[in-house]
Design a protein around this motif. Sequence first.
Motif, PDB file in Angstrom:
ATOM      1  N   SER A  28     -25.171 -22.048   2.950  1.00 22.09           N
ATOM      2  CA  SER A  28     -25.943 -21.937   4.186  1.00 22.09           C
ATOM      3  C   SER A  28     -25.036 -21.361   5.249  1.00 22.09           C
ATOM      4  O   SER A  28     -24.343 -22.108   5.948  1.00 22.09           O
ATOM      5  N   ILE A  29     -25.000 -20.052   5.350  1.00 25.38           N
ATOM      6  CA  ILE A  29     -24.150 -19.465   6.396  1.00 25.38           C
ATOM      7  C   ILE A  29     -24.958 -18.523   7.282  1.00 25.38           C
ATOM      8  O   ILE A  29     -26.028 -18.119   6.936  1.00 25.38           O
ATOM      9  N   ARG A  89     -25.216  -8.099   4.001  1.00 25.64           N
ATOM     10  CA  ARG A  89     -25.634  -9.019   2.930  1.00 25.64           C
ATOM     11  C   ARG A  89     -26.800  -9.877   3.424  1.00 25.64           C
ATOM     12  O   ARG A  89     -26.758 -10.388   4.551  1.00 25.64           O
ATOM     13  N   GLY A  90     -27.790 -10.026   2.584  1.00 22.27           N
ATOM     14  CA  GLY A  90     -28.979 -10.794   2.984  1.00 22.27           C
ATOM     15  C   GLY A  90     -28.706 -12.291   3.005  1.00 22.27           C
ATOM     16  O   GLY A  90     -28.127 -12.824   2.056  1.00 22.27           O
ATOM     17  N   LEU A 145     -16.016  -8.196   4.569  1.00 21.32           N
ATOM     18  CA  LEU A 145     -15.394  -7.904   3.275  1.00 21.32           C
ATOM     19  C   LEU A 145     -15.389  -9.171   2.414  1.00 21.32           C
ATOM     20  O   LEU A 145     -15.732  -9.164   1.231  1.00 21.32           O
ATOM     21  N   VAL A 146     -15.029 -10.279   3.056  1.00 21.34           N
ATOM     22  CA  VAL A 146     -15.011 -11.562   2.331  1.00 21.34           C
ATOM     23  C   VAL A 146     -16.436 -11.949   1.927  1.00 21.34           C
ATOM     24  O   VAL A 146     -16.703 -12.257   0.760  1.00 21.34           O
ATOM     25  N   ILE A 147     -17.361 -11.870   2.897  1.00 21.32           N
ATOM     26  CA  ILE A 147     -18.744 -12.293   2.614  1.00 21.32           C
ATOM     27  C   ILE A 147     -19.362 -11.449   1.490  1.00 21.32           C
ATOM     28  O   ILE A 147     -20.045 -11.978   0.605  1.00 21.32           O
ATOM     29  N   LYS A 148     -19.078 -10.144   1.504  1.00 18.04           N
ATOM     30  CA  LYS A 148     -19.681  -9.267   0.482  1.00 18.04           C
ATOM     31  C   LYS A 148     -19.130  -9.570  -0.917  1.00 18.04           C
ATOM     32  O   LYS A 148     -19.759  -9.259  -1.911  1.00 18.04           O
ATOM     33  N   PRO A 181     -19.343 -14.229  -5.010  1.00 19.62           N
ATOM     34  CA  PRO A 181     -20.280 -14.018  -6.129  1.00 19.62           C
ATOM     35  C   PRO A 181     -21.671 -14.573  -5.808  1.00 19.62           C
ATOM     36  O   PRO A 181     -21.794 -15.596  -5.133  1.00 19.62           O
ATOM     37  N   GLU A 182     -22.697 -13.883  -6.281  1.00 18.42           N
ATOM     38  CA  GLU A 182     -24.076 -14.242  -5.958  1.00 18.42           C
ATOM     39  C   GLU A 182     -24.412 -15.676  -6.374  1.00 18.42           C
ATOM     40  O   GLU A 182     -25.142 -16.371  -5.669  1.00 18.42           O
ATOM     41  N   PHE A 183     -23.869 -16.118  -7.523  1.00 17.87           N
ATOM     42  CA  PHE A 183     -24.230 -17.477  -7.988  1.00 17.87           C
ATOM     43  C   PHE A 183     -23.683 -18.556  -7.049  1.00 17.87           C
ATOM     44  O   PHE A 183     -24.187 -19.663  -7.016  1.00 17.87           O
ATOM     45  N   ILE A 184     -22.667 -18.215  -6.272  1.00 18.74           N
ATOM     46  CA  ILE A 184     -22.178 -19.148  -5.243  1.00 18.74           C
ATOM     47  C   ILE A 184     -22.939 -18.896  -3.928  1.00 18.74           C
ATOM     48  O   ILE A 184     -23.409 -19.831  -3.277  1.00 18.74           O
TER      49      ILE A 184
END
Length: 243
Positions: free
Chosen positions: A242-243, A140-141, A228-231, A234-237
């Motif tokens: 900042s991670i 994930r970017g 799995l959690v990071i992917k 939701p994109e809007f969150i």
Amino acid sequence: MSYVLIIGAKSDIAKEVARIYAKNGYNLYLVARDCDSITDLAKDIKIRSNVNVKLCEFDIAKFETHQSFYNGLEEKPLGVIVVAGYMSEQKECENNFEKTLNTINVNYTGAVSILNIIANDMEKNKNGFIIGVSSVAGDRGRKANYIYGSSKAAFSTYLSGLRNRLFESKVQVLTVKPGFVATKMTAGLDLPAKLTAQPENVAEDIFVAQQKGKDILYTKSIWGLVMLVIKHIPEFIFKKMSI
Ligand SMILES: NC(=O)c1ccc[n+]([C@@H]2O[C@H](COP(=O)([O-])OP(=O)(O)OC[C@H]3O[C@@H](n4cnc5c(N)ncnc54)[C@H](OP(=O)(O)O)[C@@H]3O)[C@@H](O)[C@H]2O)c1
């Protein structure tokens, strides 16, 4: 015994991968940009494991040399492991396209250039294995490293397609996604101990996963769960985080 070709052999992870394959009886081609600093490693591996170790000059970003490099290998390798990688400074890349291009060329275009050549040969012979060391950064970017991350994402996607193509030819393709590893690439970074692997543990994980015929390896394994959690955020969150 068969040869394993390790590309980017001066990497801290690659050195441990070399030791473990040699310990298990494989001969080695260790290839890197400037091999002088690994002649002692090669001698040490030869003495300890009684295998052949050949050193060759190889720059993954010099695409035009790849075909003749491969043609020049006396015995074609049973397996190839692409470990070479370049983790650029995100901020530098944002302002310097040369840095960005080198990141893409080392992590993605160069790997594709050499693997296209080797994959064709393995497909013809219906034998072999290909291992690509990608990264969880490609899952994930994030603003902190999306130039590096996107080059690894491209590499992971390439390996996925290659695995799909070579399945019928019985050529194994393993994608390795390390989280944090304590190497010279991350020297100076403040890494959380519980999430940080040592290169020898990553090498052991790679060897075991390849021998078991696995497709994707997260190392340390906890990174599979973390990503799995990071992917799934939701994109809007995610865009506000900042991670
Ligand atoms: N360390 C981590 O936390 C981590 C996490 C995820 C993924 N990874 C990946 O793991 C792999 C190994 O990295 P590492 O941690 O072992 O770091 P490392 O010790 O810094 O190794 C990176 C290697 O890539 C080589 N390289 C760079 N540009 C090259 C080029 N143009 N041609 C040939 N080789 C080139 C470097 O060669 P020189 O010595 O000549 O510069 C270096 O030996 C990389 O693909 C990296 O992206 C690492």
